[in-house]
Design an enzyme around this catalytic site. Structure first.
Site, PDB file in Angstrom:
ATOM      1  N   LYS A  43       0.815  -1.197   0.000  1.00 38.97           N
ATOM      2  CA  LYS A  43       0.000   0.000   0.000  1.00 38.97           C
ATOM      3  C   LYS A  43       0.861   1.266   0.000  1.00 38.97           C
ATOM      4  CE  LYS A  43      -3.195  -2.409   3.073  1.00 38.97           C
ATOM      5  NZ  LYS A  43      -3.620  -2.490   4.501  1.00 38.97           N
ATOM      6  N   GLY A  44       2.136   1.088   0.326  1.00 38.34           N
ATOM      7  CA  GLY A  44       3.017   2.241   0.577  1.00 38.34           C
ATOM      8  C   GLY A  44       3.120   3.251  -0.555  1.00 38.34           C
ATOM      9  N   GLU A  99       7.604   2.163  -6.509  1.00 40.98           N
ATOM     10  CA  GLU A  99       7.798   1.662  -5.136  1.00 40.98           C
ATOM     11  C   GLU A  99       7.876   2.822  -4.159  1.00 40.98           C
ATOM     12  OE1 GLU A  99       7.967  -0.591  -2.993  1.00 40.98           O
ATOM     13  OE2 GLU A  99       8.984  -2.420  -3.638  1.00 40.98           O
ATOM     14  N   ASP A 103      14.855  -0.627   0.721  1.00 34.78           N
ATOM     15  CA  ASP A 103      15.678  -0.716   1.924  1.00 34.78           C
ATOM     16  C   ASP A 103      16.809  -1.704   1.629  1.00 34.78           C
ATOM     17  OD1 ASP A 103      16.410  -0.504   4.585  1.00 34.78           O
ATOM     18  OD2 ASP A 103      14.794  -1.725   5.356  1.00 34.78           O
ATOM     19  N   PHE A 152      13.861   4.444  10.268  1.00 29.81           N
ATOM     20  CA  PHE A 152      12.530   3.969   9.888  1.00 29.81           C
ATOM     21  C   PHE A 152      11.607   5.168   9.730  1.00 29.81           C
ATOM     22  CE2 PHE A 152       8.360   2.092  10.235  1.00 29.81           C
ATOM     23  CZ  PHE A 152       8.502   0.958   9.452  1.00 29.81           C
ATOM     24  N   VAL A 153      11.057   5.322   8.536  1.00 24.74           N
ATOM     25  CA  VAL A 153      10.239   6.500   8.249  1.00 24.74           C
ATOM     26  C   VAL A 153       8.773   6.139   7.985  1.00 24.74           C
ATOM     27  CG1 VAL A 153      12.141   7.922   7.376  1.00 24.74           C
ATOM     28  CG2 VAL A 153      10.907   6.427   5.793  1.00 24.74           C
ATOM     29  N   ASP A 159       3.759   3.321   6.359  1.00 24.16           N
ATOM     30  CA  ASP A 159       3.098   3.075   7.639  1.00 24.16           C
ATOM     31  C   ASP A 159       4.036   2.502   8.693  1.00 24.16           C
ATOM     32  OD1 ASP A 159       3.456   0.458   6.428  1.00 24.16           O
ATOM     33  OD2 ASP A 159       2.116  -0.293   7.979  1.00 24.16           O
TER      34      ASP A 159
HETATM   35  P1  5GP Z   1      13.423  -4.267   1.438  1.00 21.95           P
HETATM   36  O1  5GP Z   1      13.006  -5.587   0.908  1.00 21.95           O
HETATM   37  O2  5GP Z   1      13.989  -3.333   0.393  1.00 21.95           O
HETATM   38  O3  5GP Z   1      14.347  -4.398   2.628  1.00 21.95           O
HETATM   39  O4  5GP Z   1      12.146  -3.612   2.087  1.00 21.95           O
HETATM   40  C1  5GP Z   1      11.221  -2.971   1.350  1.00 21.95           C
HETATM   41  C2  5GP Z   1       9.927  -2.825   2.095  1.00 21.95           C
HETATM   42  O5  5GP Z   1      10.099  -2.699   3.510  1.00 21.95           O
HETATM   43  C3  5GP Z   1       9.271  -1.530   1.640  1.00 21.95           C
HETATM   44  O6  5GP Z   1       8.483  -1.731   0.500  1.00 21.95           O
HETATM   45  C4  5GP Z   1       8.491  -1.145   2.873  1.00 21.95           C
HETATM   46  O7  5GP Z   1       7.261  -1.805   2.866  1.00 21.95           O
HETATM   47  C5  5GP Z   1       9.312  -1.664   4.032  1.00 21.95           C
HETATM   48  N1  5GP Z   1      10.202  -0.619   4.583  1.00 21.95           N
HETATM   49  C6  5GP Z   1      11.543  -0.545   4.502  1.00 21.95           C
HETATM   50  N2  5GP Z   1      12.016   0.535   5.125  1.00 21.95           N
HETATM   51  C7  5GP Z   1      10.937   1.184   5.611  1.00 21.95           C
HETATM   52  C8  5GP Z   1      10.764   2.397   6.356  1.00 21.95           C
HETATM   53  O8  5GP Z   1      11.701   3.133   6.716  1.00 21.95           O
HETATM   54  N3  5GP Z   1       9.488   2.744   6.669  1.00 21.95           N
HETATM   55  C9  5GP Z   1       8.410   1.978   6.318  1.00 21.95           C
HETATM   56  N4  5GP Z   1       7.216   2.418   6.679  1.00 21.95           N
HETATM   57  N5  5GP Z   1       8.532   0.839   5.597  1.00 21.95           N
HETATM   58  C10 5GP Z   1       9.780   0.456   5.257  1.00 21.95           C
END
Ligand code: 5GP
Length: 176
Positions: A43-44, A99, A103, A152-153, A159
């Site tokens: 949903k982000g 996206e 992260d 973490f934002v 969310d």
């Molecule tokens: P990755 O697989 O790149 O580690 O993580 C991606 C997903 O983790 C993002 O699509 C998001 O849903 C969540 N995520 C990663 N960092 C953050 C953050 O700082 N804040 C939030 N709300 N979600 C995050």
């Protein structure tokens, strides 16, 4: 919404809108004369994809995917579950994944692999936020809104346990 839960604001509403406009201009130029399929990752990316799409001046359509990563809430395991798949085929289409945040990159890496296997004509990524410090896999992200530090934002669609998506800015969650 308790004010003490929200920490430093990293990206103000006007900076979000300005950057979305700049990205839309680049995408419009890059896809001139073609027809683009945006894939919003729920949903982000809900506000990002809708703001971005409204500013594109190319022929475009939108579809949505929802994914969840197995594992803990604030770190990705790279094992991704599709909660909602696309409505239509992407074969032969020019596809742009939209996206919210990259992260570790593991979620996006899975999405790229899955979608590439469906034979799109092209497949690129537009991410509003990235945390380069945390990247575990090297990914081709063609369009990036903002590089942020490893915190973490929340806000502008992002969310924490489903809350704070409605904040008009991107802010650090207090204590993170
Ligand atoms: P990755 O697989 O790149 O580690 O993580 C991606 C997903 O983790 C993002 O699509 C998001 O849903 C969540 N995520 C990663 N960092 C953050 C953050 O700082 N804040 C939030 N709300 N979600 C995050």
């Amino acid at each position: 919404m308790a004010a003490h839960e929200i920490g430093e604001v990293l990206v103000q509403p006007e900076d979000l809108q300005r950057r979305v406009g700049e990205l839309a201009e680049r995408i419009t130029a890059d896809y001139a004369g073609r027809s683009l399929l945006l894939i919003g990752v729920l949903k982000g990316a809900m506000f990002f994809v809708s703001d971005l799409m409204r500013r594109l001046e190319v022929d475009c359509e939108v579809d949505f995917m929802a994914v969840a990563s197995y594992g803990s809430q604030t770190s990705s395991s790279g094992v991704v579950r599709i909660l909602k798949d696309l409505d239509g085929s992407i074969e032969g289409r020019d596809v742009l994944i939209v996206e919210d945040i990259v992260d570790s990159g593991l979620t996006l890496s899975y999405l790229l692999r899955t979608l590439r296997a469906r034979d799109p004509a092209s497949l690129e990524v537009c991410a509003l936020l990235t945390k380069p410090e945390r990247r575990e896999v090297d990914l081709p992200i063609r369009y990036v809104g903002f590089e942020i530090e490893n915190r973490f934002v929340v806000g502008y669609g992002l969310d924490h346990a489903e809350r704070f998506r409605n904040l008009p800015y991107v802010a650090v969650l207090a204590g993170h």
